[in-house]
Design a protein around this motif. Structure first.
Motif, PDB file in Angstrom:
ATOM      1  N   ASN A   1     -28.643  11.972   7.126  1.00 45.81           N
ATOM      2  CA  ASN A   1     -29.974  12.134   7.729  1.00 45.81           C
ATOM      3  C   ASN A   1     -29.908  11.946   9.243  1.00 45.81           C
ATOM      4  O   ASN A   1     -30.555  12.669   9.998  1.00 45.81           O
ATOM      5  CB  ASN A   1     -30.972  11.145   7.131  1.00 45.81           C
ATOM      6  CG  ASN A   1     -31.418  11.544   5.736  1.00 45.81           C
ATOM      7  OD1 ASN A   1     -31.313  12.719   5.372  1.00 45.81           O
ATOM      8  ND2 ASN A   1     -31.893  10.594   4.959  1.00 45.81           N
ATOM      9  N   ASP A   2     -29.122  10.938   9.662  1.00 48.06           N
ATOM     10  CA  ASP A   2     -28.978  10.695  11.095  1.00 48.06           C
ATOM     11  C   ASP A   2     -28.297  11.875  11.784  1.00 48.06           C
ATOM     12  O   ASP A   2     -28.670  12.261  12.898  1.00 48.06           O
ATOM     13  CB  ASP A   2     -28.181   9.415  11.355  1.00 48.06           C
ATOM     14  CG  ASP A   2     -28.972   8.159  10.999  1.00 48.06           C
ATOM     15  OD1 ASP A   2     -30.219   8.257  10.975  1.00 48.06           O
ATOM     16  OD2 ASP A   2     -28.355   7.100  10.778  1.00 48.06           O
ATOM     17  N   LEU A   3     -27.285  12.455  11.148  1.00 51.36           N
ATOM     18  CA  LEU A   3     -26.583  13.589  11.742  1.00 51.36           C
ATOM     19  C   LEU A   3     -27.488  14.815  11.849  1.00 51.36           C
ATOM     20  O   LEU A   3     -27.467  15.528  12.846  1.00 51.36           O
ATOM     21  CB  LEU A   3     -25.348  13.939  10.914  1.00 51.36           C
ATOM     22  CG  LEU A   3     -24.175  12.953  11.008  1.00 51.36           C
ATOM     23  CD1 LEU A   3     -23.064  13.380  10.061  1.00 51.36           C
ATOM     24  CD2 LEU A   3     -23.657  12.907  12.432  1.00 51.36           C
ATOM     25  N   THR A   4     -28.255  15.066  10.797  1.00 48.12           N
ATOM     26  CA  THR A   4     -29.154  16.219  10.846  1.00 48.12           C
ATOM     27  C   THR A   4     -30.256  15.990  11.875  1.00 48.12           C
ATOM     28  O   THR A   4     -30.654  16.914  12.591  1.00 48.12           O
ATOM     29  CB  THR A   4     -29.771  16.476   9.470  1.00 48.12           C
ATOM     30  OG1 THR A   4     -30.456  15.318   9.024  1.00 48.12           O
ATOM     31  CG2 THR A   4     -28.721  16.888   8.471  1.00 48.12           C
ATOM     32  N   LEU A   5     -30.729  14.753  11.969  1.00 50.24           N
ATOM     33  CA  LEU A   5     -31.771  14.431  12.947  1.00 50.24           C
ATOM     34  C   LEU A   5     -31.211  14.584  14.368  1.00 50.24           C
ATOM     35  O   LEU A   5     -31.872  15.139  15.262  1.00 50.24           O
ATOM     36  CB  LEU A   5     -32.287  12.999  12.711  1.00 50.24           C
ATOM     37  CG  LEU A   5     -33.488  12.565  13.532  1.00 50.24           C
ATOM     38  CD1 LEU A   5     -34.684  13.470  13.265  1.00 50.24           C
ATOM     39  CD2 LEU A   5     -33.849  11.130  13.209  1.00 50.24           C
ATOM     40  N   GLU A   6     -29.978  14.134  14.545  1.00 52.79           N
ATOM     41  CA  GLU A   6     -29.347  14.241  15.862  1.00 52.79           C
ATOM     42  C   GLU A   6     -29.111  15.699  16.229  1.00 52.79           C
ATOM     43  O   GLU A   6     -29.344  16.117  17.362  1.00 52.79           O
ATOM     44  CB  GLU A   6     -28.021  13.479  15.851  1.00 52.79           C
ATOM     45  CG  GLU A   6     -27.325  13.432  17.185  1.00 52.79           C
ATOM     46  CD  GLU A   6     -26.048  12.616  17.111  1.00 52.79           C
ATOM     47  OE1 GLU A   6     -25.099  13.018  17.821  1.00 52.79           O
ATOM     48  OE2 GLU A   6     -25.976  11.621  16.388  1.00 52.79           O
TER      49      GLU A   6
ATOM     50  N   ASN B   1     -30.666  20.528  19.245  1.00 47.22           N
ATOM     51  CA  ASN B   1     -31.137  21.920  19.241  1.00 47.22           C
ATOM     52  C   ASN B   1     -32.451  22.050  20.006  1.00 47.22           C
ATOM     53  O   ASN B   1     -32.655  22.995  20.777  1.00 47.22           O
ATOM     54  CB  ASN B   1     -31.298  22.438  17.815  1.00 47.22           C
ATOM     55  CG  ASN B   1     -29.965  22.759  17.172  1.00 47.22           C
ATOM     56  OD1 ASN B   1     -28.984  22.994  17.860  1.00 47.22           O
ATOM     57  ND2 ASN B   1     -29.933  22.744  15.841  1.00 47.22           N
ATOM     58  N   LEU B   2     -33.370  21.103  19.775  1.00 51.72           N
ATOM     59  CA  LEU B   2     -34.658  21.134  20.483  1.00 51.72           C
ATOM     60  C   LEU B   2     -34.462  20.963  21.993  1.00 51.72           C
ATOM     61  O   LEU B   2     -35.116  21.635  22.804  1.00 51.72           O
ATOM     62  CB  LEU B   2     -35.598  20.062  19.936  1.00 51.72           C
ATOM     63  CG  LEU B   2     -36.202  20.330  18.564  1.00 51.72           C
ATOM     64  CD1 LEU B   2     -37.016  19.127  18.094  1.00 51.72           C
ATOM     65  CD2 LEU B   2     -37.101  21.551  18.630  1.00 51.72           C
ATOM     66  N   MET B   3     -33.569  20.068  22.387  1.00 51.36           N
ATOM     67  CA  MET B   3     -33.306  19.860  23.814  1.00 51.36           C
ATOM     68  C   MET B   3     -32.696  21.126  24.440  1.00 51.36           C
ATOM     69  O   MET B   3     -33.042  21.505  25.557  1.00 51.36           O
ATOM     70  CB  MET B   3     -32.355  18.669  24.020  1.00 51.36           C
ATOM     71  CG  MET B   3     -32.986  17.313  23.745  1.00 51.36           C
ATOM     72  SD  MET B   3     -34.420  16.985  24.768  1.00 51.36           S
ATOM     73  CE  MET B   3     -33.654  16.806  26.346  1.00 51.36           C
ATOM     74  N   ASN B   4     -31.820  21.783  23.696  1.00 48.70           N
ATOM     75  CA  ASN B   4     -31.237  23.034  24.188  1.00 48.70           C
ATOM     76  C   ASN B   4     -32.312  24.107  24.360  1.00 48.70           C
ATOM     77  O   ASN B   4     -32.297  24.876  25.321  1.00 48.70           O
ATOM     78  CB  ASN B   4     -30.136  23.537  23.258  1.00 48.70           C
ATOM     79  CG  ASN B   4     -28.874  22.689  23.365  1.00 48.70           C
ATOM     80  OD1 ASN B   4     -28.655  22.038  24.385  1.00 48.70           O
ATOM     81  ND2 ASN B   4     -28.066  22.685  22.312  1.00 48.70           N
TER      82      ASN B   4
END
Length: 132
Positions: free
Chosen positions: A4-9, A14-17
């Protein structure tokens, strides 16, 4: 770390990009828009200037033509002005010299004694003034 942490990260990354890319794209668009608006404003300004410069204004009063007689009278006026300026400078110089002579005469002690009246009454008055 769990999945979950990896997918959230990865989602955050992706959002920051996406944010960075959209800022780049919209930043370029804003710069291009500013350049285009400046160009159009300059074109409008040049158009206004050219139309005003091409417009022929009619004077209210006609300007008289300058002839040789007028230029001769101007030359005579210049000569007259320079002569009067020379006369004024001479008067200033003479006045300064006269002022200096007056100051010298006022400071002259012997001249004051010579200008004093030579009557007996005046001499007695001076002698009495010295005694008292």
């Amino acid at each position: 770390m769990d999945s979950n942490d990896l997918t959230l990260e990865s989602k955050c990354e992706n959002l920051m990009n996406i944010v960075v890319e959209s800022r780049k794209r919209f930043g370029k668009a804003c710069v291009d828009y500013d350049k285009k608006t400046l160009l159009t404003e300059n074109k409008l300004l040049n158009l206004q200037v050219s139309t005003v410069s091409n417009y022929r204004f009619k004077p209210k009063n006609n300007v008289p033509s300058v002839e040789d007689d007028a230029s001769k009278s101007l030359d005579d006026l210049f000569v007259e002005i320079t002569e009067k300026q020379k006369r004024i400078d001479d008067v200033k110089r003479k006045l300064k010299n006269t002022h200096e002579v007056i100051l010298q005469l006022e400071a002259d002690v012997i001249g004051k004694k010579l200008r004093a009246p030579l009557t007996a009454d005046a001499m007695l008055a001076q002698a009495k003034a010295k005694i008292v």
